[in-house]
Enzyme design. Structure first.
Site, short mmCIF file in Angstrom:
data_model
loop_
_atom_site.label_atom_id
_atom_site.label_comp_id
_atom_site.label_asym_id
_atom_site.label_seq_id
_atom_site.Cartn_x
_atom_site.Cartn_y
_atom_site.Cartn_z
N ARG A 1 -20.11 -2.50 -4.14
CA ARG A 1 -21.03 -1.26 -4.60
C ARG A 1 -20.87 -0.10 -3.42
O ARG A 1 -20.74 1.08 -3.72
CB ARG A 1 -22.37 -1.68 -4.74
CG ARG A 1 -22.73 -2.44 -6.13
CD ARG A 1 -24.16 -2.93 -5.96
NE ARG A 1 -25.09 -2.07 -6.16
CZ ARG A 1 -26.44 -2.09 -5.28
NH1 ARG A 1 -26.83 -3.22 -4.96
NH2 ARG A 1 -27.17 -1.16 -5.53
N HIS B 1 -35.89 3.08 -0.01
CA HIS B 1 -35.08 1.48 -0.23
C HIS B 1 -34.06 1.48 0.83
O HIS B 1 -33.27 0.53 0.70
CB HIS B 1 -34.64 1.44 -1.46
CG HIS B 1 -35.94 1.30 -2.42
ND1 HIS B 1 -35.90 1.41 -3.73
CD2 HIS B 1 -37.32 1.03 -2.05
CE1 HIS B 1 -37.02 1.18 -4.44
NE2 HIS B 1 -37.93 1.11 -3.50
C1 BJW Z 1 -30.76 8.32 -16.32
C2 BJW Z 1 -29.30 8.59 -16.59
C3 BJW Z 1 -28.90 10.16 -16.55
C4 BJW Z 1 -29.45 6.54 -16.72
N1 BJW Z 1 -29.51 11.11 -16.20
N2 BJW Z 1 -31.44 9.37 -16.00
C5 BJW Z 1 -46.92 -4.16 -7.87
C6 BJW Z 1 -46.89 -4.58 -9.35
C7 BJW Z 1 -46.02 -5.52 -9.59
C8 BJW Z 1 -45.10 -5.95 -8.77
C9 BJW Z 1 -45.15 -5.11 -7.20
C10 BJW Z 1 -46.21 -4.66 -7.21
N3 BJW Z 1 -45.86 -3.97 -5.77
C11 BJW Z 1 -44.83 -4.71 -5.38
C12 BJW Z 1 -44.28 -5.54 -6.18
C13 BJW Z 1 -43.11 -6.38 -6.08
C14 BJW Z 1 -41.88 -5.55 -6.15
C15 BJW Z 1 -41.73 -4.86 -7.61
O1 BJW Z 1 -41.83 -3.68 -7.71
N4 BJW Z 1 -41.38 -5.69 -8.66
C16 BJW Z 1 -41.26 -5.26 -9.82
C17 BJW Z 1 -39.94 -5.97 -10.52
C18 BJW Z 1 -42.40 -5.74 -10.83
N5 BJW Z 1 -41.73 -4.57 -5.17
C19 BJW Z 1 -41.28 -4.90 -3.88
O2 BJW Z 1 -41.23 -6.09 -3.56
C20 BJW Z 1 -41.19 -3.87 -2.75
N6 BJW Z 1 -41.86 -4.16 -1.72
C21 BJW Z 1 -43.09 -4.20 -1.31
O3 BJW Z 1 -43.97 -3.87 -2.57
O4 BJW Z 1 -43.70 -4.76 -0.48
C22 BJW Z 1 -44.72 -4.99 -0.43
C23 BJW Z 1 -45.14 -6.46 -1.19
C24 BJW Z 1 -44.20 -7.35 -1.36
C25 BJW Z 1 -44.42 -8.47 -2.05
C26 BJW Z 1 -45.28 -8.55 -3.07
C27 BJW Z 1 -46.21 -7.32 -3.11
C28 BJW Z 1 -46.31 -6.31 -2.22
C29 BJW Z 1 -39.70 -3.76 -2.50
C30 BJW Z 1 -38.91 -3.08 -3.79
C31 BJW Z 1 -37.66 -2.87 -3.24
C32 BJW Z 1 -36.62 -2.40 -4.19
N7 BJW Z 1 -35.42 -2.56 -3.92
C33 BJW Z 1 -34.14 -2.34 -4.79
C34 BJW Z 1 -32.89 -2.84 -4.21
C35 BJW Z 1 -32.39 -1.97 -3.16
C36 BJW Z 1 -30.95 -2.01 -2.70
C37 BJW Z 1 -29.92 -2.17 -3.73
O5 BJW Z 1 -29.63 -0.99 -4.60
O6 BJW Z 1 -29.46 -3.16 -4.19
O7 BJW Z 1 -34.21 -0.85 -5.16
S1 BJW Z 1 -34.41 -2.95 -6.48
C38 BJW Z 1 -33.71 -1.43 -7.35
O8 BJW Z 1 -34.84 -0.94 -7.90
C39 BJW Z 1 -33.40 -0.48 -6.14
C40 BJW Z 1 -33.88 0.71 -6.90
O9 BJW Z 1 -33.92 1.70 -5.99
C41 BJW Z 1 -34.97 0.26 -7.60
C42 BJW Z 1 -35.40 1.24 -8.78
O10 BJW Z 1 -34.49 1.19 -9.68
P1 BJW Z 1 -34.25 2.58 -10.52
O11 BJW Z 1 -33.63 3.63 -9.31
O12 BJW Z 1 -35.23 3.05 -11.32
O13 BJW Z 1 -32.85 2.22 -11.21
P2 BJW Z 1 -33.00 1.59 -12.78
O14 BJW Z 1 -31.58 0.93 -12.97
O15 BJW Z 1 -34.02 0.53 -12.83
O16 BJW Z 1 -33.01 2.73 -13.86
C43 BJW Z 1 -32.11 3.89 -14.12
C44 BJW Z 1 -32.84 4.83 -15.16
O17 BJW Z 1 -31.91 5.70 -14.92
C45 BJW Z 1 -33.21 4.44 -16.12
O18 BJW Z 1 -34.25 4.88 -16.65
C46 BJW Z 1 -32.29 5.07 -17.32
O19 BJW Z 1 -32.66 5.55 -18.33
C47 BJW Z 1 -31.64 6.33 -16.38
N8 BJW Z 1 -30.87 6.86 -16.41
N9 BJW Z 1 -28.58 7.51 -16.83
C48 BJW Z 1 -30.87 10.51 -15.97
N10 BJW Z 1 -27.40 10.43 -16.45
#
Ligand code: BJW
Ligand code: ZN
Length: 246
Positions: A71, A120
Site C-alpha cells: 500500500r 490515524h
Molecule cells: C468516495 C469516493 C470518491 C469512494 N469521492 N467518496 C464506538 C462504537 C463501536 C466501536 C468503537 C467505538 N469506539 C471505538 C470502537 C472500536 C473501533 C471501531 O471504530 N470499530 C468499528 C469498526 C465499529 N475503534 C478503534 O479501535 C479506534 N481506537 C479507539 O477508539 O481507541 C479506544 C478504544 C479502543 C478499544 C475499544 C474502545 C475504545 C481506532 C480506530 C483506528 C482505525 N484505523 C484504520 C487503519 C489505519 C491504518 C490503515 O490504513 O491500514 O483507519 S481502520 C480504517 O478505517 C482506516 C481508516 O482511516 C478508517 C476509516 O475508513 P474510511 O476512511 O471511512 O474509509 P472506508 O474505506 O471505510 O470508506 C471509504 C468511503 O469513501 C466510502 O463511504 C465510499 O463511498 C467513499 N468514496 N470513492 C468521495 N471518489
C-alpha cells in the site's frame, strides 16, 4: 451545478470558520484504494479489520508487513487529485481551515494544506511494536518479506498507523474535537463513517451548532445528520464548490 451544490456554496459563503473531515474516498481518485476496497488481488481473502490490528500483526507479522509495504508503494506513486487541490484552495480562502484526516497517506500535504490533523497516523513512518523506538527504513527492508527487527529490543518494526483497539494520538484527537466544535461548517468527505472516534466528530460539530455537509457517492451512517448531502465523487464536487471545476 444542481440545487444542492448551490445550497452548500451558500452555507460556505456565510461561514467564517470552515473545517473538513476526510476519509479514504478523497484519495480514491488518486488511485489509492479505499480502506474497505483495499482487499483486491492478492489481499482479497484477508479481513482488513484483522490486518489492521495488533492481534493480526502478532499472529502474522510478515503478512501485515507485506500488505502495508504494497500500500505504501501505491501511495508513493499517487499524486493529489482535484479534490485534494480544492481542499488546499479552501485553506487559502478560510484562514485557520482545519483539515482533519483519517487517511494515512500524505496527499493532503502534497496538495498544499498545512493545517492538517492526522487521526490515524502515517503509513510512511515506523516504530517498534515492543518499545516504541522510531525507525528509519532502508530500501531493502521495505521489500523484505518480514518486518525489520528493532535495534534496541529486537521487537518487530511496524508502520506508525493507528490500528483497531489502539488509542488515537491524544493531541490529534483533542485538536480535531476543538476544530469541529469551533467551526460554522464541517465538510465530511469520502468516509464511510464506520470507525470511531472519528465518526463522532460530525455529531460533535452538529451539537456545537455547525452545519454539516456530506460529500460521498454512497449513503452511510453520517448521512442522517448532514444538513446537505452531495452524492458524487469528491474530485468532481469539491472543485465545483469553489467554482473552479467543471
Ligand atoms: C468516495 C469516493 C470518491 C469512494 N469521492 N467518496 C464506538 C462504537 C463501536 C466501536 C468503537 C467505538 N469506539 C471505538 C470502537 C472500536 C473501533 C471501531 O471504530 N470499530 C468499528 C469498526 C465499529 N475503534 C478503534 O479501535 C479506534 N481506537 C479507539 O477508539 O481507541 C479506544 C478504544 C479502543 C478499544 C475499544 C474502545 C475504545 C481506532 C480506530 C483506528 C482505525 N484505523 C484504520 C487503519 C489505519 C491504518 C490503515 O490504513 O491500514 O483507519 S481502520 C480504517 O478505517 C482506516 C481508516 O482511516 C478508517 C476509516 O475508513 P474510511 O476512511 O471511512 O474509509 P472506508 O474505506 O471505510 O470508506 C471509504 C468511503 O469513501 C466510502 O463511504 C465510499 O463511498 C467513499 N468514496 N470513492 C468521495 N471518489
Ligand atoms: Zn524495540
Amino acid at each position: 451545478m444542481d440545487t444542492s451544490i448551490h445550497a452548500v456554496a451558500e452555507i460556505l459563503r456565510s461561514s467564517a470558520v470552515v473545517a473538513c473531515l476526510t476519509g479514504a474516498g478523497v484519495s480514491a481518485e488518486s488511485g489509492v484504494p479505499t480502506f474497505r476496497d483495499a482487499q483486491t488481488g492478492l489481499w482479497a481473502r484477508y479481513d482488513p479489520q484483522r490486518l489492521a490490528s495488533p492481534q493480526g500483526f502478532a499472529a502474522d507479522p510478515g503478512l501485515v508487513w507485506r500488505w502495508y509495504m504494497a500500500r505504501l508503494a501505491g501511495v508513493e506513486k499517487a499524486t493529489p487529485n482535484p479534490g485534494h487541490l480544492a481542499l488546499a484552495e479552501m485553506e487559502r480562502h478560510w484562514p485557520g481551515f482545519a483539515l482533519i484526516t483519517q487517511n494515512v497517506d500524505d496527499l493532503h500535504e502534497r496538495a498544499g494544506n498545512t493545517n492538517i490533523i492526522h487521526l490515524h497516523g502515517s503509513i510512511a513512518r515506523f516504530h517498534c511494536q515492543r518499545c516504541g523506538t522510531l525507525h528509519n527504513l532502508q530500501a531493502a527492508e521495505r521489500t523484505a518479506p518480514q518486518p525489520p527487527r528493532c535495534a534496541t529490543c529486537g521487537g518487530n518494526v511496524r508502520p506508525s498507523v493507528v490500528w483497531f483497539g489502539e488509542t488515537l494520538p491524544q493531541s490529534s484527537l483533542t485538536a480535531a474535537v476543538n476544530a469541529v466544535s469551533a467551526c460554522d461548517a464541517l465538510l465530511v468527505v469520502g468516509t464511510s463513517g464506520l470507525v470511531y472516534p472519528a465518526a463522532e466528530l460530525p455529531l460533535i460539530a452538529k451539537r456545537a451548532g455547525s452545519r454539516v455537509i456530506e460529500i460521498n457517492p454512497e449513503p452511510g451512517p453520517l448521512s442522517a445528520l448532514a444538513d446537505v448531502t452531495l452524492r458524487g465523487r469528491s474530485g468532481a464536487l469539491l472543485p465545483q464548490l469553489l467554482g473552479i471545476g467543471d
